[in-house]
Design an enzyme around this catalytic site. Structure first.
Site, PDB file in Angstrom:
ATOM      1  N   GLU A 184       0.831  -1.215   0.000  1.00  0.00           N
ATOM      2  CA  GLU A 184       0.000   0.000   0.000  1.00  0.00           C
ATOM      3  C   GLU A 184       0.863   1.261   0.000  1.00  0.00           C
ATOM      4  O   GLU A 184       0.522   2.253  -0.630  1.00  0.00           O
ATOM      5  CB  GLU A 184      -0.976   0.002   1.185  1.00  0.00           C
ATOM      6  CG  GLU A 184      -2.068  -1.053   1.100  1.00  0.00           C
ATOM      7  CD  GLU A 184      -2.945  -0.922  -0.146  1.00  0.00           C
ATOM      8  OE1 GLU A 184      -2.982   0.156  -0.749  1.00  0.00           O
ATOM      9  OE2 GLU A 184      -3.576  -1.923  -0.524  1.00  0.00           O
ATOM     10  N   ASP A 217     -10.266   4.499  -2.417  1.00  0.00           N
ATOM     11  CA  ASP A 217      -9.246   5.107  -3.276  1.00  0.00           C
ATOM     12  C   ASP A 217      -9.970   5.680  -4.510  1.00  0.00           C
ATOM     13  O   ASP A 217     -11.204   5.703  -4.560  1.00  0.00           O
ATOM     14  CB  ASP A 217      -8.143   4.093  -3.657  1.00  0.00           C
ATOM     15  CG  ASP A 217      -8.657   2.999  -4.578  1.00  0.00           C
ATOM     16  OD1 ASP A 217      -9.877   2.979  -4.898  1.00  0.00           O
ATOM     17  OD2 ASP A 217      -7.850   2.159  -5.006  1.00  0.00           O
ATOM     18  N   TYR A 229      -6.355   6.457   3.843  1.00  0.00           N
ATOM     19  CA  TYR A 229      -6.616   5.359   2.913  1.00  0.00           C
ATOM     20  C   TYR A 229      -5.779   4.124   3.277  1.00  0.00           C
ATOM     21  O   TYR A 229      -6.293   3.005   3.372  1.00  0.00           O
ATOM     22  CB  TYR A 229      -6.308   5.778   1.460  1.00  0.00           C
ATOM     23  CG  TYR A 229      -6.150   4.566   0.587  1.00  0.00           C
ATOM     24  CD1 TYR A 229      -7.265   3.848   0.182  1.00  0.00           C
ATOM     25  CD2 TYR A 229      -4.877   4.081   0.250  1.00  0.00           C
ATOM     26  CE1 TYR A 229      -7.133   2.688  -0.557  1.00  0.00           C
ATOM     27  CE2 TYR A 229      -4.742   2.918  -0.480  1.00  0.00           C
ATOM     28  CZ  TYR A 229      -5.869   2.228  -0.889  1.00  0.00           C
ATOM     29  OH  TYR A 229      -5.738   1.064  -1.594  1.00  0.00           O
TER      30      TYR A 229
END
Ligand code: SF4
Length: 354
Positions: free
Chosen positions: A41, A140, A122
């Site tokens: 991520e 996202d 996020y």
């Protein structure tokens, strides 16, 4: 038949999940490794899946655990990151790995993950959902688009983000929140694409409000363009013997170094200045309108035809260009418009010497 978009979405994901280096197969029995989920991520922030993939493989082969990464030499890690860009991510990666080791493991909640360097809302939600099964809502850019269409949200992004979260929250399944998040991402990346959504293949089609309205691509609603501030200026068309005086604009600033009609500064609140010399000045009725990135310009045109060329500082460096050649000397668009406006104007044929 019960209406269950989550079940439809997960069924689709089970069959169509993208294979990615950091992913486990959907609905599998293996427990995701928080280190790999977090590392992926972080790498995917501002970076495409295709670009991040090889880096991810190199990193996990060289530093297979968060402990190994925490012990990495700073210079070595920065060198391994080279080419991926946004180097603050690499520095935060190392700081976060050391913080994780110092506290004895990854925080397991969205709120706890948010405390790590380089982890924003996020990333915290994604790691919490995918690695720890917390029913966090992961949004996202792909998910924003899918959700905006699914619920036909009329508020534009980014203002609608909290509304989208609230709309998605009841659909996040307690038993598979990570798969739900990844399914939404995959749907946005593969079917619900910005310009040509493949609605006939979409598992959300029976539930999709935008599709029902026949307006899939109208969502997400685009924010109204901010009105650009208006500036105004005056340009002087000074003609003698069939030639028009052009000057070169200062090298810095708008249209820097380009040929232009002489004129005033462009300002928000203009006053009508005295013309540069006495003559029978005429006014082109409609100003030329031209949009620059940050403002709209109304250029007012004044015209005068002279018997002789005046010796004025304003015109000391002037290029006198025949009217017939004005369209072939590479004038910027604004001044092309000005030339066209003068030539089409009533002001053009009838002015006379002072
Ligand atoms: S039905 Fe079409 S617009 Fe709606 S979510 Fe699916 S692909 Fe997107």
């Amino acid at each position: 038949m019960p209406v269950d978009p989550t079940a439809d979405l997960l069924r689709w994901y089970d069959a169509h999940a993208r294979t990615l280096p950091w992913r486990l197969p959907p609905n599998g029995q293996m427990t995701p490794d928080p280190y790999r989920v977090w590392l992926a991520e972080i790498m995917l922030q501002q970076t495409t899946v295709a670009a991040a993939g090889p880096y991810f493989m190199r990193f996990v082969s060289r530093w297979p655990t968060v402990d190994a990464l925490a012990a990495a030499d700073d210079g070595e890690l920065m060198a391994a990151w080279a080419g991926l860009g946004y180097y603050a991510r690499a520095r935060n990666l190392l700081a976060a790995a050391r913080a994780v080791v110092a506290r004895g493991g990854f925080p397991q909640t969205e709120a706890g993950l948010l405390q790590l360097p380089g982890v924003g809302s996020y990333t915290a939600a994604a790691v919490a959902a995918i690695a720890f099964g917390e029913p966090a809502v992961v949004i996202d850019a792909n998910v924003e688009r899918v959700a905006s269409r699914w619920f036909a949200v009329s508020e534009p992004l980014p203002a609608s983000r909290s509304a989208l979260k609230a709309l998605l929250r009841p659909h996040v399944p307690g038993n598979r929140p990570g798969d739900f998040a990844q399914a939404m991402m995959d749907l946005g990346a593969t079917l619900c694409t910005p310009r040509n959504p493949a609605c006939p293949d979409c598992p959300l089609a029976p539930h999709c409000a935008a599709l029902a309205l026949g307006k899939a691509t109208a969502f997400p609603v685009k924010p109204a363009k901010k009105a650009r501030p208006l500036k105004q200026g005056i340009a002087w068309w000074i003609e003698q013997g069939g030639a028009v005086a052009l000057v070169r604009r200062p090298p810095k600033g708008m249209l820097g170094g380009m040929l232009a009609l002489p004129g005033t500064e462009w300002v928000a609140e203009p006053t009508d200045p005295d013309p540069p010399f006495p003559a029978r000045w005429m006014t082109v009725a409609t100003p030329v309108s031209h949009g620059f990135t940050h403002f709209e310009l109304h250029l007012h045109l004044r015209t005068a035809r002279l018997d002789s060329r005046p010796a004025l500082p304003l015109l000391a460096q002037a290029h006198w260009v025949q009217r017939s050649a004005l369209d072939s000397i590479g004038l910027p668009t604004l001044y092309k418009k000005a030339v066209a406006a003068v030539l089409a104007s009533d002001a053009q044929p009838c002015f006379e010497a002072a």
